[in-house]
Design a protein around this motif. Structure first.
Motif, short mmCIF file in Angstrom:
data_model
loop_
_atom_site.label_atom_id
_atom_site.label_comp_id
_atom_site.label_asym_id
_atom_site.label_seq_id
_atom_site.Cartn_x
_atom_site.Cartn_y
_atom_site.Cartn_z
N THR A 86 -3.23 -0.20 10.68
CA THR A 86 -2.14 0.33 9.86
C THR A 86 -1.95 1.82 10.07
O THR A 86 -2.92 2.56 10.12
N ILE A 87 -0.71 2.22 10.17
CA ILE A 87 -0.33 3.63 10.05
C ILE A 87 0.48 3.70 8.77
O ILE A 87 1.54 3.07 8.67
N ALA A 88 -0.05 4.40 7.79
CA ALA A 88 0.57 4.41 6.47
C ALA A 88 1.18 5.78 6.16
O ALA A 88 0.72 6.81 6.65
N PHE A 89 2.21 5.75 5.32
CA PHE A 89 2.90 6.94 4.87
C PHE A 89 2.83 6.97 3.35
O PHE A 89 3.22 6.02 2.71
N GLY A 90 2.29 8.06 2.80
CA GLY A 90 2.14 8.15 1.35
C GLY A 90 2.84 9.36 0.78
O GLY A 90 3.05 10.35 1.47
N ASP A 91 3.16 9.27 -0.49
CA ASP A 91 3.73 10.42 -1.19
C ASP A 91 2.97 10.72 -2.47
O ASP A 91 3.44 11.42 -3.34
N GLY A 92 1.77 10.17 -2.58
CA GLY A 92 0.92 10.41 -3.73
C GLY A 92 -0.51 10.02 -3.41
O GLY A 92 -0.79 9.48 -2.35
N ARG A 93 -1.41 10.26 -4.34
CA ARG A 93 -2.83 10.02 -4.12
C ARG A 93 -3.40 8.83 -4.90
O ARG A 93 -4.59 8.57 -4.84
N THR A 94 -2.55 8.11 -5.64
CA THR A 94 -3.06 6.99 -6.41
C THR A 94 -2.26 5.74 -6.11
O THR A 94 -1.07 5.80 -5.75
N GLY A 95 -2.91 4.59 -6.26
CA GLY A 95 -2.25 3.29 -6.11
C GLY A 95 -1.44 3.17 -4.82
O GLY A 95 -1.81 3.70 -3.79
N ASN A 96 -0.31 2.47 -4.94
CA ASN A 96 0.51 2.21 -3.77
C ASN A 96 1.24 3.45 -3.26
O ASN A 96 1.85 3.42 -2.19
#
Length: 163
Positions: A86-96
């Motif tokens: 997986t290459i993931a993109f996040g906009d926060g540090r918790t949950g999804n």
């Protein structure tokens, strides 16, 4: 192994070396370089960017990790035969929020998946079918599209369901 501290601090003669005098660590203004064979191979700069094969970061909006060679360039993710890469993109540090968008290769069914807003939107299955808005070859949900292989398959064509 003997560790040596050298005063020249260049790629060809790094500040800290082992027995191989052109392989080691050198230091620049707010940078740490890993050198092999007398050339800088990796740099971590004062912004925390990792630069492999270059000392110049990429464009400002995508410069945290820069990979450069003079020929074909690639990156490989190895994962177990029934696991995901997986290459993931996040906009926060918790949950999804940590993986709100992603490219996922699932080895258990050999599919490539595209995730946006924490939902799978597109899948290319092991048979090369492009599945949009659905995860299977059957059309059961609104807005689903399946594009199948056009090469001699009885299930050829584009199937859609808008309502």
């Amino acid at each position: 192994m003997t560790t040596k501290i050298n005063g020249t601090n260049t790629a060809a003669s790094p500040a800290i070396t082992g027995a191989d005098t052109d392989t080691g660590l050198s230091f620049g203004t707010d940078t740490v370089n890993i050198n092999t064979g007398g050339s800088t191979r990796a740099t971590v700069d004062s912004s925390g960017r990792l630069l492999l094969g270059t000392t110049t970061a990429g464009a400002a909006q995508c410069d945290t990790f820069t990979l450069e060679t003079s020929g074909h360039t690639g990156m490989t993710l190895f994962s177990g035969s029934s696991s995901r890469g997986t290459i993931a993109f996040g906009d926060g540090r918790t949950g999804n929020e940590q993986y709100i968008g992603a490219f996922i290769y699932d080895h258990s069914d050999d599919s490539l998946r595209f995730v946006t807003a924490d939902g799978e939107r597109v899948r290319i299955d092991q048979n090369g079918r492009l599945l949009v808005g659905t995860t299977t070859n059957s059309i059961g949900s609104s807005g689903a599209t399946v594009v199948t292989n056009f090469a001699g398959n009885a299930d050829n064509g584009i199937k859609t369901r808008d309502s």
